[in-house]
Design a protein around this motif. Structure first.
Motif, PDB file in Angstrom:
ATOM      1  N   TYR A  96       0.807  -1.221   0.000  1.00 48.35           N
ATOM      2  CA  TYR A  96       0.000   0.000   0.000  1.00 48.35           C
ATOM      3  C   TYR A  96       0.838   1.268   0.000  1.00 48.35           C
ATOM      4  N   ARG A  97       2.110   1.139  -0.257  1.00 48.29           N
ATOM      5  CA  ARG A  97       2.974   2.302  -0.373  1.00 48.29           C
ATOM      6  C   ARG A  97       3.969   2.049  -1.496  1.00 48.29           C
ATOM      7  N   GLY A  98       4.556   3.095  -2.009  1.00 56.14           N
ATOM      8  CA  GLY A  98       5.513   2.915  -3.107  1.00 56.14           C
ATOM      9  C   GLY A  98       6.110   4.236  -3.530  1.00 56.14           C
ATOM     10  N   TYR A  99       6.509   4.295  -4.784  1.00 49.08           N
ATOM     11  CA  TYR A  99       7.165   5.479  -5.323  1.00 49.08           C
ATOM     12  C   TYR A  99       6.525   5.841  -6.652  1.00 49.08           C
ATOM     13  N   ALA A 100       6.359   7.134  -6.890  1.00 47.93           N
ATOM     14  CA  ALA A 100       5.753   7.605  -8.137  1.00 47.93           C
ATOM     15  C   ALA A 100       6.612   7.166  -9.313  1.00 47.93           C
ATOM     16  N   GLY A 101       5.960   6.544 -10.297  1.00 54.00           N
ATOM     17  CA  GLY A 101       6.681   6.020 -11.458  1.00 54.00           C
ATOM     18  C   GLY A 101       6.432   6.822 -12.722  1.00 54.00           C
ATOM     19  N   GLU A 102       6.524   6.140 -13.843  1.00 52.42           N
ATOM     20  CA  GLU A 102       6.470   6.767 -15.166  1.00 52.42           C
ATOM     21  C   GLU A 102       5.156   7.493 -15.458  1.00 52.42           C
ATOM     22  N   TRP A 151       3.475   9.344 -13.530  1.00 52.40           N
ATOM     23  CA  TRP A 151       3.389  10.597 -12.778  1.00 52.40           C
ATOM     24  C   TRP A 151       4.132  11.700 -13.533  1.00 52.40           C
ATOM     25  N   PRO A 152       3.814  12.973 -13.263  1.00 52.81           N
ATOM     26  CA  PRO A 152       4.599  14.062 -13.868  1.00 52.81           C
ATOM     27  C   PRO A 152       6.083  13.896 -13.498  1.00 52.81           C
ATOM     28  N   LYS A 153       6.944  14.322 -14.395  1.00 50.23           N
ATOM     29  CA  LYS A 153       8.382  14.113 -14.212  1.00 50.23           C
ATOM     30  C   LYS A 153       8.883  14.631 -12.852  1.00 50.23           C
ATOM     31  N   ALA A 154       8.365  15.779 -12.425  1.00 48.38           N
ATOM     32  CA  ALA A 154       8.812  16.383 -11.159  1.00 48.38           C
ATOM     33  C   ALA A 154       8.455  15.527  -9.938  1.00 48.38           C
ATOM     34  N   ASP A 155       7.453  14.647 -10.071  1.00 48.30           N
ATOM     35  CA  ASP A 155       6.998  13.833  -8.938  1.00 48.30           C
ATOM     36  C   ASP A 155       7.589  12.425  -8.920  1.00 48.30           C
ATOM     37  N   ARG A 156       8.219  12.013  -9.992  1.00 50.52           N
ATOM     38  CA  ARG A 156       8.743  10.648 -10.072  1.00 50.52           C
ATOM     39  C   ARG A 156       9.779  10.394  -8.983  1.00 50.52           C
ATOM     40  N   GLY A 157       9.642   9.225  -8.365  1.00 40.95           N
ATOM     41  CA  GLY A 157      10.565   8.849  -7.297  1.00 40.95           C
ATOM     42  C   GLY A 157      10.113   9.298  -5.917  1.00 40.95           C
ATOM     43  N   LYS A 158       9.071  10.146  -5.840  1.00 41.09           N
ATOM     44  CA  LYS A 158       8.569  10.589  -4.536  1.00 41.09           C
ATOM     45  C   LYS A 158       7.687   9.493  -3.939  1.00 41.09           C
ATOM     46  N   ARG A 159       7.580   9.473  -2.623  1.00 42.60           N
ATOM     47  CA  ARG A 159       6.826   8.431  -1.932  1.00 42.60           C
ATOM     48  C   ARG A 159       5.317   8.602  -2.118  1.00 42.60           C
ATOM     49  N   THR A 160       4.629   7.483  -2.294  1.00 47.76           N
ATOM     50  CA  THR A 160       3.175   7.484  -2.454  1.00 47.76           C
ATOM     51  C   THR A 160       2.543   6.517  -1.458  1.00 47.76           C
ATOM     52  N   VAL A 161       1.283   6.776  -1.117  1.00 49.00           N
ATOM     53  CA  VAL A 161       0.504   5.848  -0.297  1.00 49.00           C
ATOM     54  C   VAL A 161      -0.865   5.660  -0.942  1.00 49.00           C
ATOM     55  N   LEU A 162      -1.444   4.502  -0.715  1.00 48.65           N
ATOM     56  CA  LEU A 162      -2.753   4.181  -1.259  1.00 48.65           C
ATOM     57  C   LEU A 162      -3.821   4.657  -0.280  1.00 48.65           C
ATOM     58  N   LEU A 163      -4.798   5.395  -0.797  1.00 46.91           N
ATOM     59  CA  LEU A 163      -5.887   5.906   0.024  1.00 46.91           C
ATOM     60  C   LEU A 163      -7.209   5.321  -0.463  1.00 46.91           C
ATOM     61  N   TYR A 164      -8.164   5.251   0.445  1.00 44.77           N
ATOM     62  CA  TYR A 164      -9.509   4.800   0.087  1.00 44.77           C
ATOM     63  C   TYR A 164     -10.376   6.033  -0.135  1.00 44.77           C
ATOM     64  N   GLY A 165     -10.963   6.141  -1.313  1.00 43.30           N
ATOM     65  CA  GLY A 165     -11.738   7.331  -1.657  1.00 43.30           C
ATOM     66  C   GLY A 165     -13.231   7.127  -1.679  1.00 43.30           C
ATOM     67  N   GLY A 166     -13.740   6.195  -0.919  1.00 44.70           N
ATOM     68  CA  GLY A 166     -15.188   5.971  -0.878  1.00 44.70           C
ATOM     69  C   GLY A 166     -15.708   5.425  -2.191  1.00 44.70           C
ATOM     70  N   LYS A 167     -16.677   6.096  -2.783  1.00 39.98           N
ATOM     71  CA  LYS A 167     -17.281   5.634  -4.038  1.00 39.98           C
ATOM     72  C   LYS A 167     -16.273   5.592  -5.181  1.00 39.98           C
ATOM     73  N   GLU A 168     -15.267   6.471  -5.105  1.00 35.04           N
ATOM     74  CA  GLU A 168     -14.251   6.511  -6.165  1.00 35.04           C
ATOM     75  C   GLU A 168     -13.260   5.352  -6.063  1.00 35.04           C
ATOM     76  N   GLY A 169     -13.278   4.615  -4.982  1.00 33.61           N
ATOM     77  CA  GLY A 169     -12.351   3.495  -4.790  1.00 33.61           C
ATOM     78  C   GLY A 169     -11.009   3.962  -4.239  1.00 33.61           C
TER      79      GLY A 169
END
Length: 200
Positions: free
Chosen positions: A143-149, A151-169
């Protein structure tokens, strides 16, 4: 992804499983074996139990042993290694693990002082950065990782987490862009309502 200054990365006392998991919190980073990743680890610290500290002391003979601390013989990366602290804080003996750069003279003493200062706060509090680091440390690898291809170039390699968005999943979001409400939802209940503190 650059981190560095001395920072607490987990709230509470890590059990042995959590301790081993946090020894390499950045294992999933892209290009893991390319370049010097010392800044990712340098300055990270968290509390452990006495049995965990004793276990680590018995694994290998330490590189060095002083009254309140010892260094692991095996280096994580370049001159960064594990330092284990046994400190008296407010009349209680407590144990901590931290990553120090042994090429930086005085790094162990600075970390020791930072731990004591943080843990001696009169009111239990957390900075926004401590909240984010705890979320990163306690989120399962799936449920966590790093922004990949994608994502916008400026965000690649930054840490990401998975969130639950209700109806949007579920959806991925950059860790540092979590809102206060999202941070609160990701923290365990006993940490959600701690007051903010000013970063040291």
């Amino acid at each position: 992804m650059t981190l560095s200054p001395i920072r607490k990365v987990f709230q509470g006392v890590a059990d042995r499983h959590q301790m081993f998991r946090m020894f390499d919190r950045h294992a999933q980073r892209p290009n893991r074996w390319e370049g010097d990743d010392s800044a990712l680890y340098r300055g990270e610290w968290f509390e452990i139990s006495e049995p965990s500290r004793d276990y680590m002391l018995e694994i290998l003979p330490p590189l060095w042993l002083k009254a309140e601390m010892f260094a692991m013989r095996e280096f994580l990366t370049s001159s960064i290694t594990s330092i284990f602290f046994t400190l008296s804080i407010d009349g209680r003996i407590r144990h901590f693990h931290g990553y120090c750069d042994l090429a930086d003279k005085g790094s162990c003493e600075r970390m020791r002082a930072a731990i004591i200062e943080c843990e001696s706060r009169p009111v239990r509090a957390m900075t926004r950065e401590e909240r984010l680091e705890h979320i990163w440390s306690s989120t399962a690898d799936d449920y966590r990782g790093y922004a990949g291809e994608r994502w916008p170039k400026a965000d690649r390699g930054k840490r990401t987490v998975l969130l639950y968005g209700g109806k949007e999943g579920t959806f991925l979001k950059l860790l540092h862009q979590l809102t206060d409400a999202e941070i609160s939802a990701k923290l365990p209940v006993h940490l959600r309502y701690l007051p903010d503190t000013i970063a040291a």
